[in-house]
Motif scaffolding. Structure first.
Motif, mmCIF file in Angstrom:
data_model
loop_
_atom_site.group_PDB
_atom_site.id
_atom_site.type_symbol
_atom_site.label_atom_id
_atom_site.label_comp_id
_atom_site.label_asym_id
_atom_site.label_seq_id
_atom_site.Cartn_x
_atom_site.Cartn_y
_atom_site.Cartn_z
ATOM 1 N N HIS A 77 0.848 -1.207 0.000
ATOM 2 C CA HIS A 77 0.000 0.000 0.000
ATOM 3 C C HIS A 77 0.879 1.252 0.000
ATOM 4 C CE1 HIS A 77 -3.431 2.585 1.408
ATOM 5 N NE2 HIS A 77 -2.438 3.236 1.976
ATOM 6 N N GLU A 78 1.897 1.265 0.857
ATOM 7 C CA GLU A 78 2.775 2.444 0.920
ATOM 8 C C GLU A 78 3.550 2.591 -0.387
ATOM 9 O OE1 GLU A 78 2.514 4.718 3.190
ATOM 10 O OE2 GLU A 78 1.112 3.493 4.329
ATOM 11 N N HIS A 81 1.438 4.242 -2.951
ATOM 12 C CA HIS A 81 1.381 5.709 -2.811
ATOM 13 C C HIS A 81 2.574 6.364 -3.524
ATOM 14 C CE1 HIS A 81 -2.067 6.448 -0.296
ATOM 15 N NE2 HIS A 81 -1.616 5.774 0.742
ATOM 16 N N GLU A 101 -6.479 6.789 -1.228
ATOM 17 C CA GLU A 101 -6.370 5.612 -0.349
ATOM 18 C C GLU A 101 -6.957 4.366 -1.022
ATOM 19 O OE1 GLU A 101 -4.501 5.383 2.270
ATOM 20 O OE2 GLU A 101 -4.045 7.490 2.022
ATOM 21 N N HIS A 139 -8.392 9.807 5.211
ATOM 22 C CA HIS A 139 -8.643 8.383 4.989
ATOM 23 C C HIS A 139 -10.142 8.076 5.032
ATOM 24 C CE1 HIS A 139 -4.401 8.366 6.067
ATOM 25 N NE2 HIS A 139 -4.315 7.183 5.507
HETATM 26 ZN ZN ZN Z 1 -2.433 5.198 2.534
#
Ligand code: ZN
Length: 154
Positions: A77-78, A81, A101, A139
């Motif tokens: 996930h990071e 980004h 997100e 988020h």
């Molecule tokens: Zn995130």
């Protein structure tokens, strides 16, 4: 696109983590993203740019609370980004839409699927994790993220 390869085992004191397949990540400008462990963050993981270097910060104790598949999802996930340019955008002071997100979750799930790391049990672990997350200014609600992550896995 496949952007994680190989096996990474990160050691820090007594803690060790194996983010299988999660050791290579490049950002939107094809800069390598490094992983650093730190106790100085208030969440399990955070993405940032330090001295011009795209970086994923991981809190070793908070990460250790999660099963390995969830740790892999968090790192993916990071990385997403960074890959999608969210980190650079944020770094230069622009506001990211809440959908960033969802997009990072989606790319993370698809990356794990491409790497053969996703199955129904893993997806349920990821959904259980996302369901624990609360909404804030940046988020969306965790239950919405969990639903969307499942859609992305199809
Ligand atoms: Zn995130």
């Amino acid at each position: 696109m496949r952007f994680f390869i190989g096996l990474a085992i990160l050691f820090t004191g007594l803690h060790s983590f194996a983010y299988v397949g999660m050791d290579e990540c490049w950002d939107v400008n094809n800069q390598p993203v490094r992983i650093q462990q730190t106790m100085a963050i208030r969440q399990a993981a955070e993405s940032t740019i330090i001295n011009g270097l795209p970086t994923i910060l991981l809190h070793p104790q908070m990460m250790a609370q999660y099963p390995q598949d969830v740790q892999q999802f968090i790192v993916a996930h990071e990385c997403s980004h960074h890959r999608q340019g969210h980190v650079v955008t944020h770094h230069y002071g622009r506001t990211l839409p809440l959908t960033s997100e969802f997009d990072a979750d989606c790319m993370a799930v698809r990356t794990m699927k491409d790497l053969g790391l996703l199955n129904e049990y893993v997806l349920q672990d990821i959904q259980r994790f996302l369901n624990t997350l609360t909404a804030d200014a940046t988020h969306p609600a965790g239950n919405h993220r969990a639903q969307y992550a499942r859609q992305c896995a199809q």
